[in-house]
Design a protein around this motif. Structure first.
Motif, PDB file in Angstrom:
ATOM      1  N   ALA A 129     -20.617  56.511  -8.567  1.00 46.96           N
ATOM      2  CA  ALA A 129     -19.516  55.692  -9.087  1.00 46.96           C
ATOM      3  C   ALA A 129     -18.205  56.034  -8.390  1.00 46.96           C
ATOM      4  O   ALA A 129     -17.417  55.132  -8.051  1.00 46.96           O
ATOM      5  CB  ALA A 129     -19.388  55.878 -10.599  1.00 46.96           C
ATOM      6  N   ALA A 130     -17.956  57.320  -8.143  1.00 51.87           N
ATOM      7  CA  ALA A 130     -16.729  57.736  -7.460  1.00 51.87           C
ATOM      8  C   ALA A 130     -16.656  57.131  -6.062  1.00 51.87           C
ATOM      9  O   ALA A 130     -15.602  56.641  -5.639  1.00 51.87           O
ATOM     10  CB  ALA A 130     -16.661  59.265  -7.382  1.00 51.87           C
ATOM     11  N   ILE A 131     -17.774  57.156  -5.358  1.00 47.26           N
ATOM     12  CA  ILE A 131     -17.825  56.589  -4.006  1.00 47.26           C
ATOM     13  C   ILE A 131     -17.570  55.080  -4.060  1.00 47.26           C
ATOM     14  O   ILE A 131     -16.811  54.536  -3.258  1.00 47.26           O
ATOM     15  CB  ILE A 131     -19.166  56.926  -3.325  1.00 47.26           C
ATOM     16  N   ALA A 132     -18.175  54.413  -5.028  1.00 47.77           N
ATOM     17  CA  ALA A 132     -17.983  52.957  -5.160  1.00 47.77           C
ATOM     18  C   ALA A 132     -16.538  52.613  -5.507  1.00 47.77           C
ATOM     19  O   ALA A 132     -15.952  51.687  -4.927  1.00 47.77           O
ATOM     20  CB  ALA A 132     -18.935  52.403  -6.221  1.00 47.77           C
ATOM     21  N   VAL A 133     -15.952  53.355  -6.439  1.00 46.45           N
ATOM     22  CA  VAL A 133     -14.578  53.054  -6.875  1.00 46.45           C
ATOM     23  C   VAL A 133     -13.583  53.284  -5.743  1.00 46.45           C
ATOM     24  O   VAL A 133     -12.728  52.432  -5.487  1.00 46.45           O
ATOM     25  CB  VAL A 133     -14.197  53.882  -8.130  1.00 46.45           C
ATOM     26  N   ILE A 134     -13.688  54.423  -5.049  1.00 48.28           N
ATOM     27  CA  ILE A 134     -12.712  54.679  -3.990  1.00 48.28           C
ATOM     28  C   ILE A 134     -12.899  53.691  -2.839  1.00 48.28           C
ATOM     29  O   ILE A 134     -11.929  53.269  -2.212  1.00 48.28           O
ATOM     30  CB  ILE A 134     -12.720  56.146  -3.512  1.00 48.28           C
ATOM     31  N   ASN A 135     -14.134  53.260  -2.584  1.00 47.04           N
ATOM     32  CA  ASN A 135     -14.342  52.222  -1.574  1.00 47.04           C
ATOM     33  C   ASN A 135     -13.628  50.931  -1.969  1.00 47.04           C
ATOM     34  O   ASN A 135     -13.043  50.258  -1.126  1.00 47.04           O
ATOM     35  CB  ASN A 135     -15.841  51.975  -1.353  1.00 47.04           C
ATOM     36  N   ALA A 136     -13.680  50.574  -3.236  1.00 42.76           N
ATOM     37  CA  ALA A 136     -12.986  49.364  -3.701  1.00 42.76           C
ATOM     38  C   ALA A 136     -11.476  49.501  -3.505  1.00 42.76           C
ATOM     39  O   ALA A 136     -10.814  48.588  -2.989  1.00 42.76           O
ATOM     40  CB  ALA A 136     -13.318  49.092  -5.169  1.00 42.76           C
ATOM     41  N   TYR A 137     -10.917  50.638  -3.922  1.00 44.74           N
ATOM     42  CA  TYR A 137      -9.478  50.868  -3.722  1.00 44.74           C
ATOM     43  C   TYR A 137      -9.118  50.824  -2.242  1.00 44.74           C
ATOM     44  O   TYR A 137      -8.116  50.220  -1.852  1.00 44.74           O
ATOM     45  CB  TYR A 137      -9.070  52.233  -4.271  1.00 44.74           C
ATOM     46  N   ASN A 138      -9.925  51.466  -1.395  1.00 44.31           N
ATOM     47  CA  ASN A 138      -9.664  51.468   0.048  1.00 44.31           C
ATOM     48  C   ASN A 138      -9.620  50.055   0.599  1.00 44.31           C
ATOM     49  O   ASN A 138      -8.723  49.698   1.362  1.00 44.31           O
ATOM     50  CB  ASN A 138     -10.743  52.249   0.801  1.00 44.31           C
ATOM     51  N   ARG A 139     -10.600  49.257   0.222  1.00 49.48           N
ATOM     52  CA  ARG A 139     -10.659  47.897   0.753  1.00 49.48           C
ATOM     53  C   ARG A 139      -9.460  47.067   0.311  1.00 49.48           C
ATOM     54  O   ARG A 139      -8.894  46.313   1.099  1.00 49.48           O
ATOM     55  CB  ARG A 139     -11.987  47.247   0.371  1.00 49.48           C
ATOM     56  N   LEU A 140      -9.045  47.218  -0.935  1.00 51.64           N
ATOM     57  CA  LEU A 140      -7.851  46.507  -1.402  1.00 51.64           C
ATOM     58  C   LEU A 140      -6.630  46.888  -0.567  1.00 51.64           C
ATOM     59  O   LEU A 140      -5.893  46.020  -0.082  1.00 51.64           O
ATOM     60  CB  LEU A 140      -7.560  46.844  -2.871  1.00 51.64           C
ATOM     61  N   ASN A 141      -6.415  48.193  -0.430  1.00 44.80           N
ATOM     62  CA  ASN A 141      -5.218  48.662   0.266  1.00 44.80           C
ATOM     63  C   ASN A 141      -5.230  48.366   1.756  1.00 44.80           C
ATOM     64  O   ASN A 141      -4.193  48.050   2.333  1.00 44.80           O
ATOM     65  CB  ASN A 141      -5.021  50.163   0.008  1.00 44.80           C
ATOM     66  N   VAL A 142      -6.403  48.460   2.387  1.00 44.53           N
ATOM     67  CA  VAL A 142      -6.488  48.162   3.821  1.00 44.53           C
ATOM     68  C   VAL A 142      -6.243  46.668   4.053  1.00 44.53           C
ATOM     69  O   VAL A 142      -5.517  46.288   4.974  1.00 44.53           O
ATOM     70  CB  VAL A 142      -7.840  48.624   4.404  1.00 44.53           C
ATOM     71  N   MET A 143      -6.830  45.821   3.222  1.00 49.80           N
ATOM     72  CA  MET A 143      -6.650  44.375   3.411  1.00 49.80           C
ATOM     73  C   MET A 143      -5.192  43.947   3.292  1.00 49.80           C
ATOM     74  O   MET A 143      -4.735  43.094   4.042  1.00 49.80           O
ATOM     75  CB  MET A 143      -7.503  43.585   2.415  1.00 49.80           C
ATOM     76  N   VAL A 144      -4.468  44.538   2.352  1.00 54.37           N
ATOM     77  CA  VAL A 144      -3.071  44.121   2.161  1.00 54.37           C
ATOM     78  C   VAL A 144      -2.104  44.974   2.977  1.00 54.37           C
ATOM     79  O   VAL A 144      -0.900  44.748   2.942  1.00 54.37           O
ATOM     80  CB  VAL A 144      -2.653  44.106   0.672  1.00 54.37           C
ATOM     81  N   ARG A 145      -2.645  45.943   3.722  1.00 57.40           N
ATOM     82  CA  ARG A 145      -1.844  46.868   4.535  1.00 57.40           C
ATOM     83  C   ARG A 145      -0.803  47.593   3.680  1.00 57.40           C
ATOM     84  O   ARG A 145       0.382  47.620   3.995  1.00 57.40           O
ATOM     85  CB  ARG A 145      -1.176  46.148   5.697  1.00 57.40           C
ATOM     86  N   GLN A 146      -1.292  48.206   2.615  1.00 51.34           N
ATOM     87  CA  GLN A 146      -0.414  48.956   1.717  1.00 51.34           C
ATOM     88  C   GLN A 146       0.182  50.140   2.488  1.00 51.34           C
ATOM     89  O   GLN A 146      -0.550  50.961   3.024  1.00 51.34           O
ATOM     90  CB  GLN A 146      -1.214  49.456   0.512  1.00 51.34           C
TER      91      GLN A 146
END
Length: 157
Positions: A129-146
């Motif tokens: 679950a930790a791996i899945a959650v951080i992957n989701a956060y990473n993808r959000l932030n990378v896509m929007v160039r946070q």
């Protein structure tokens, strides 16, 4: 640098964030050691090139007592002698679980068995679950160039 999208200006952004944060809270409240959780967050964020998450999670890990030597060696964990066998198993699972598209069979039986030697079923569930959650956060932030660099420890609670 500014993010491409302010996720909090839409009605969907905060609602989605609330649920993603709730999933993260389940992992944080699990029996998976906090040290392992931090290492997973940092490693995954490095693999995915998420500067915001690398900034956030290295600062949070340092605040929790992680040493600069270990933080600086997460990206080179295979050659580093500062991680326990359990941490190394978690980092290997993180790597294969994040690079699913790069490995024809996904996570190998060998990597899974190694993680299972070090973590009980509840902890394995939390690790996945930790791996899945951080992957989701990473993808959000990378896509929007946070943008990265301005995170203050404890900023989100």
């Amino acid at each position: 640098m500014e993010a491409r999208l302010n996720r909090y200006r839409s009605s969907l952004g905060p609602q989605f964030g609330k649920h993603l944060n709730a999933a993260g809270r389940v992992v944080m409240d699990s029996t998976l050691p906090a040290t392992v959780q931090h290492l997973v967050e940092i490693s995954d964020s490095q693999i995915n090139g998420c500067g915001f998450c690398v900034d956030m999670h290295t600062k949070e890990a340092a605040r929790a007592g992680e040493t600069s030597v270990r933080l600086n060696l997460v990206a080179a964990w295979r050659e580093a002698t500062v991680f326990t066998e359990a941490e190394r198993a978690a980092l290997e699972l993180t790597e294969e679980g994040t690079r699913i598209a790069d490995a024809a069979g996904g996570v190998s039986e060998e990597v899974w068995a190694n993680a299972a030697k070090h973590f009980d079923e509840e902890q394995l569930a939390a690790l996945v679950a930790a791996i899945a959650v951080i992957n989701a956060y990473n993808r959000l932030n990378v896509m929007v160039r946070q943008p990265a660099g301005d995170y203050q420890p404890g900023q989100f609670g």
